[in-house]
Design a protein around this motif. Structure first.
Motif, PDB file in Angstrom:
ATOM      1  N   ILE A 142      38.551 -21.286  28.172  1.00 59.14           N
ATOM      2  CA  ILE A 142      40.103 -21.742  28.066  1.00 59.14           C
ATOM      3  C   ILE A 142      41.178 -22.664  28.534  1.00 59.14           C
ATOM      4  CG2 ILE A 142      42.086 -20.129  28.021  1.00 59.14           C
ATOM      5  CD1 ILE A 142      40.525 -17.486  28.282  1.00 59.14           C
ATOM      6  N   LEU A 143      41.758 -23.386  28.100  1.00 56.54           N
ATOM      7  CA  LEU A 143      42.313 -24.466  28.411  1.00 56.54           C
ATOM      8  C   LEU A 143      43.337 -25.452  27.835  1.00 56.54           C
ATOM      9  CD1 LEU A 143      42.234 -27.364  26.551  1.00 56.54           C
ATOM     10  CD2 LEU A 143      39.833 -26.995  26.419  1.00 56.54           C
ATOM     11  N   HIS A 144      44.132 -25.788  28.604  1.00 52.80           N
ATOM     12  CA  HIS A 144      45.231 -26.272  28.054  1.00 52.80           C
ATOM     13  C   HIS A 144      46.345 -27.502  28.735  1.00 52.80           C
ATOM     14  CE1 HIS A 144      49.678 -25.949  26.643  1.00 52.80           C
ATOM     15  NE2 HIS A 144      50.641 -26.240  27.441  1.00 52.80           N
ATOM     16  N   GLU A 145      46.166 -27.795  28.122  1.00 51.28           N
ATOM     17  CA  GLU A 145      47.454 -29.876  27.953  1.00 51.28           C
ATOM     18  C   GLU A 145      49.080 -29.970  28.481  1.00 51.28           C
ATOM     19  OE1 GLU A 145      45.596 -33.109  25.910  1.00 51.28           O
ATOM     20  OE2 GLU A 145      43.961 -32.976  27.745  1.00 51.28           O
ATOM     21  N   TRP A 146      49.864 -30.140  29.597  1.00 57.81           N
ATOM     22  CA  TRP A 146      51.309 -29.541  28.990  1.00 57.81           C
ATOM     23  C   TRP A 146      51.786 -31.059  29.900  1.00 57.81           C
ATOM     24  CZ3 TRP A 146      48.326 -27.481  32.598  1.00 57.81           C
ATOM     25  CH2 TRP A 146      48.789 -27.030  33.832  1.00 57.81           C
ATOM     26  N   ASN A 147      53.201 -31.524  30.239  1.00 60.05           N
ATOM     27  CA  ASN A 147      53.533 -32.514  31.273  1.00 60.05           C
ATOM     28  C   ASN A 147      52.836 -33.790  30.584  1.00 60.05           C
ATOM     29  OD1 ASN A 147      55.222 -34.006  32.617  1.00 60.05           O
ATOM     30  ND2 ASN A 147      53.921 -33.313  34.607  1.00 60.05           N
ATOM     31  N   ASN A 148      52.912 -33.757  28.716  1.00 61.85           N
ATOM     32  CA  ASN A 148      52.429 -34.909  28.617  1.00 61.85           C
ATOM     33  C   ASN A 148      51.349 -34.882  28.854  1.00 61.85           C
ATOM     34  OD1 ASN A 148      55.213 -35.800  27.049  1.00 61.85           O
ATOM     35  ND2 ASN A 148      56.087 -36.269  29.096  1.00 61.85           N
ATOM     36  N   ARG A 149      50.368 -34.449  28.643  1.00 59.56           N
ATOM     37  CA  ARG A 149      48.509 -34.521  28.794  1.00 59.56           C
ATOM     38  C   ARG A 149      49.086 -34.872  30.406  1.00 59.56           C
ATOM     39  NH1 ARG A 149      45.709 -36.797  24.168  1.00 59.56           N
ATOM     40  NH2 ARG A 149      44.003 -35.684  25.018  1.00 59.56           N
ATOM     41  N   PHE A 207      41.047 -21.913  23.221  1.00 60.47           N
ATOM     42  CA  PHE A 207      40.363 -20.913  23.225  1.00 60.47           C
ATOM     43  C   PHE A 207      39.149 -21.886  22.546  1.00 60.47           C
ATOM     44  CE2 PHE A 207      37.732 -17.130  22.633  1.00 60.47           C
ATOM     45  CZ  PHE A 207      37.477 -17.208  24.293  1.00 60.47           C
ATOM     46  N   ARG A 208      38.173 -21.927  22.682  1.00 62.67           N
ATOM     47  CA  ARG A 208      36.847 -22.352  22.297  1.00 62.67           C
ATOM     48  C   ARG A 208      35.587 -21.566  23.203  1.00 62.67           C
ATOM     49  NH1 ARG A 208      38.132 -28.831  22.976  1.00 62.67           N
ATOM     50  NH2 ARG A 208      37.373 -28.651  25.311  1.00 62.67           N
ATOM     51  N   GLY A 209      34.436 -21.734  22.997  1.00 58.93           N
ATOM     52  CA  GLY A 209      33.109 -21.914  24.284  1.00 58.93           C
ATOM     53  C   GLY A 209      32.471 -21.917  22.805  1.00 58.93           C
ATOM     54  N   GLU A 210      30.653 -20.526  23.730  1.00 58.56           N
ATOM     55  CA  GLU A 210      29.494 -20.610  22.898  1.00 58.56           C
ATOM     56  C   GLU A 210      29.139 -19.823  23.835  1.00 58.56           C
ATOM     57  OE1 GLU A 210      26.208 -23.442  25.571  1.00 58.56           O
ATOM     58  OE2 GLU A 210      28.406 -24.580  25.203  1.00 58.56           O
ATOM     59  N   VAL A 211      27.875 -19.184  22.670  1.00 53.36           N
ATOM     60  CA  VAL A 211      27.185 -17.860  23.126  1.00 53.36           C
ATOM     61  C   VAL A 211      25.832 -18.380  22.264  1.00 53.36           C
ATOM     62  CG1 VAL A 211      27.550 -16.866  21.168  1.00 53.36           C
ATOM     63  CG2 VAL A 211      26.618 -15.817  22.682  1.00 53.36           C
ATOM     64  N   GLY A 212      24.783 -17.793  23.317  1.00 53.80           N
ATOM     65  CA  GLY A 212      23.574 -18.815  22.530  1.00 53.80           C
ATOM     66  C   GLY A 212      22.314 -17.298  23.098  1.00 53.80           C
ATOM     67  N   LEU A 213      22.009 -17.108  22.287  1.00 51.76           N
ATOM     68  CA  LEU A 213      20.275 -16.384  22.533  1.00 51.76           C
ATOM     69  C   LEU A 213      19.029 -16.983  22.473  1.00 51.76           C
ATOM     70  CD1 LEU A 213      19.059 -13.151  21.748  1.00 51.76           C
ATOM     71  CD2 LEU A 213      18.902 -14.026  19.303  1.00 51.76           C
ATOM     72  N   GLU A 214      17.802 -16.537  23.382  1.00 54.89           N
ATOM     73  CA  GLU A 214      17.170 -17.161  24.288  1.00 54.89           C
ATOM     74  C   GLU A 214      15.534 -16.902  24.328  1.00 54.89           C
ATOM     75  OE1 GLU A 214      17.208 -19.872  28.272  1.00 54.89           O
ATOM     76  OE2 GLU A 214      16.172 -17.976  28.458  1.00 54.89           O
ATOM     77  N   GLY A 215      14.687 -17.005  24.093  1.00 56.72           N
ATOM     78  CA  GLY A 215      13.518 -16.412  23.595  1.00 56.72           C
ATOM     79  C   GLY A 215      12.555 -16.888  24.909  1.00 56.72           C
ATOM     80  N   ARG A 216      11.561 -16.626  26.004  1.00 55.79           N
ATOM     81  CA  ARG A 216      10.641 -17.482  26.262  1.00 55.79           C
ATOM     82  C   ARG A 216       9.656 -16.867  26.033  1.00 55.79           C
ATOM     83  NH1 ARG A 216      12.573 -17.860  32.820  1.00 55.79           N
ATOM     84  NH2 ARG A 216      14.691 -20.458  31.981  1.00 55.79           N
TER      85      ARG A 216
END
Length: 427
Positions: free
Chosen positions: A56-63, A22-31
């Motif tokens: 969300i990601l997963h590798e299996w079966n020898n990638r 699990f990874r990702g990003e969150v952003g705060l934007e101002g204009r």
């Protein structure tokens, strides 16, 4: 949005067999908008929004197998149309001996140039998210890719269609007339039509890269046609510049069925990177051609430092009829890319697009810098000049309807100069 049968099986796979990452990003934007809006619904100078994009990601079966899930959501302070969510990716990739299969919702990018991505026709543009058109909606697909010594061939089956997103009446920047949510389709199957595409690409030892593609299906680039005005109301508006009482003028997207053949060329030699994108398209009026070509020259190790300085020049042209022409029908792009090559990955990209027919100019500056391991700050600015004199909302409505069969140029965004900053946290 509907996920469809293509990806339904992914949701029923046994969870016990997966070890999730699990990874990702969150952003705060101002204009900040430097000019007053001509529209009372969007008469504000500042706007804030926040977005979340986990992965969300997963590798299996020898990638040899990969499952990826990337949802996306944005909440905007003023524009209800910009507050939206999407599944950017939900796909299963399997790697075989000399081939790959990719099934689900994915994003695919084609193209090599900076000014216009002419050949990039797989995914729909999420125009409400970012005005530069770089953000894309997820597209359901079945993609088979074969890798041989003589090149890579990708075949795409694209079930289902995504409509382009547009800013609402409360949004900035926005079109003079609001965009209807009830689109027209040339195909009787509307957004349930199956589209098809094929692409061949090859890399040569002398630094040349070549790609040929063909797409047959519903155009991701709609035509905007006037709707909900009678001829009497339209005549009164053009004659007097006043909106008839009780009228609700708007533009409706029309999605035609097109066939488009594309060419991509890229050649690298001694700091020079030559680029070309060209297309031939039928289905929106008479068949037309469009080209974006130029070069990027990079000065490596500027002034005996680690920094690189790139110079970008491109020319954009098309021979489409004026009633359907893009605002970039005969434009020149001049740009520069400054890469510091430091620990903070500092970059600055600045450019101007000059319309040789209307003598209009669009300036942009984009910069970014990392702060530590988890933060990145970006700053963008966009300015438009010689795009006509400031107009009232009624004048813009009037011009939009009178000129519905001609190239609008930069007029619709002539009062949307803005500065945008964003703070992104990666987790």
């Amino acid at each position: 949005m509907k996920i469809g049968l293509v990806t339904a099986s992914l949701l029923t796979m046994p969870l016990a067999s997966f070890a999730w990452e699990f990874r990702g990003e969150v952003g705060l934007e101002g204009r900040y908008f430097t000019q007053d809006s001509p529209y009372p619904q969007s008469d504000y100078s500042t706007n804030g929004s926040v977005y979340l994009k986990p992965e969300i990601l997963h590798e299996w079966n020898n990638r040899d197998d990969l499952l990826t899930f990337i949802p996306y959501a944005r909440v905007d302070e003023n524009d209800t149309e910009r507050t939206h969510w999407d599944i950017r990716e939900l796909s299963w990739i399997h790697v075989g001996n000399g081939w790959e299969s990719r099934v689900g919702i994915r994003k695919v990018f084609w193209g090599v140039t900076e000014g216009r991505h002419l050949v990039d026709v797989i995914n729909q543009t999420d125009l409400v998210d970012q005005v530069d058109g770089e953000e894309k909606l997820g597209q359901p697909m079945i993609n088979l890719s074969t890798v041989r010594n003589w090149g890579i061939v990708d075949v795409f089956i694209l079930p289902g269609f995504r409509e382009r997103t547009y800013a609402g009446e409360d949004g900035r920047p926005r079109t003079p007339l609001p965009i209807s949510n009830n689109a027209y389709y040339e195909s009787s199957k509307e957004n349930q039509r199956f589209d098809f595409a094929i692409r061949y690409q090859q890399y040569f030892d002398n630094g040349l890269e070549l790609a040929l593609s063909h797409f047959s299906g519903t155009s991701r680039e709609p035509l905007l046609v006037p709707d909900a005005l009678t001829m009497a109301e339209l005549s009164a508006l053009i004659a007097t510049g006043q909106l008839p009482a009780g009228s609700n003028p708007q533009l409706t997207p029309l999605y035609n069925v097109i066939d488009q053949t594309g060419l991509e060329l890229q050649y690298l030699n001694s700091g020079w990177l030559w680029k070309l994108e060209a297309i031939s398209r039928s289905g929106q009026g008479e068949r037309f051609s469009a080209v974006d070509g130029g070069f990027e020259y990079t000065q490596v190790g500027l002034f005996d430092t680690a920094a690189d300085l790139g110079w970008i020049v491109e020319y954009m042209w098309e021979d489409r009829a004026d009633s359907l022409a893009s605002p970039m029908a005969s434009d020149v792009l001049f740009g520069t890319r400054f890469t510091f090559n430091n620990v903070a990955s500092t970059e600055i990209l600045a450019g101007v697009i000059y319309d040789t027919q209307e003598q209009e100019k669009a300036f942009s500056v984009e910069s970014s810098r990392r702060i530590g391991n988890n933060l990145k700050v970006t700053l963008e600015a966009r300015f438009y000049t010689d795009a006509g004199k400031p107009q009232s909302a009624t004048q813009l409505y009037q011009d939009a309807l009178r000129n519905v069969n001609s190239n609008p140029g930069l007029g619709p965004v002539s009062r949307s100069d803005s500065i945008q900053s964003e703070l992104v946290y990666y987790f």
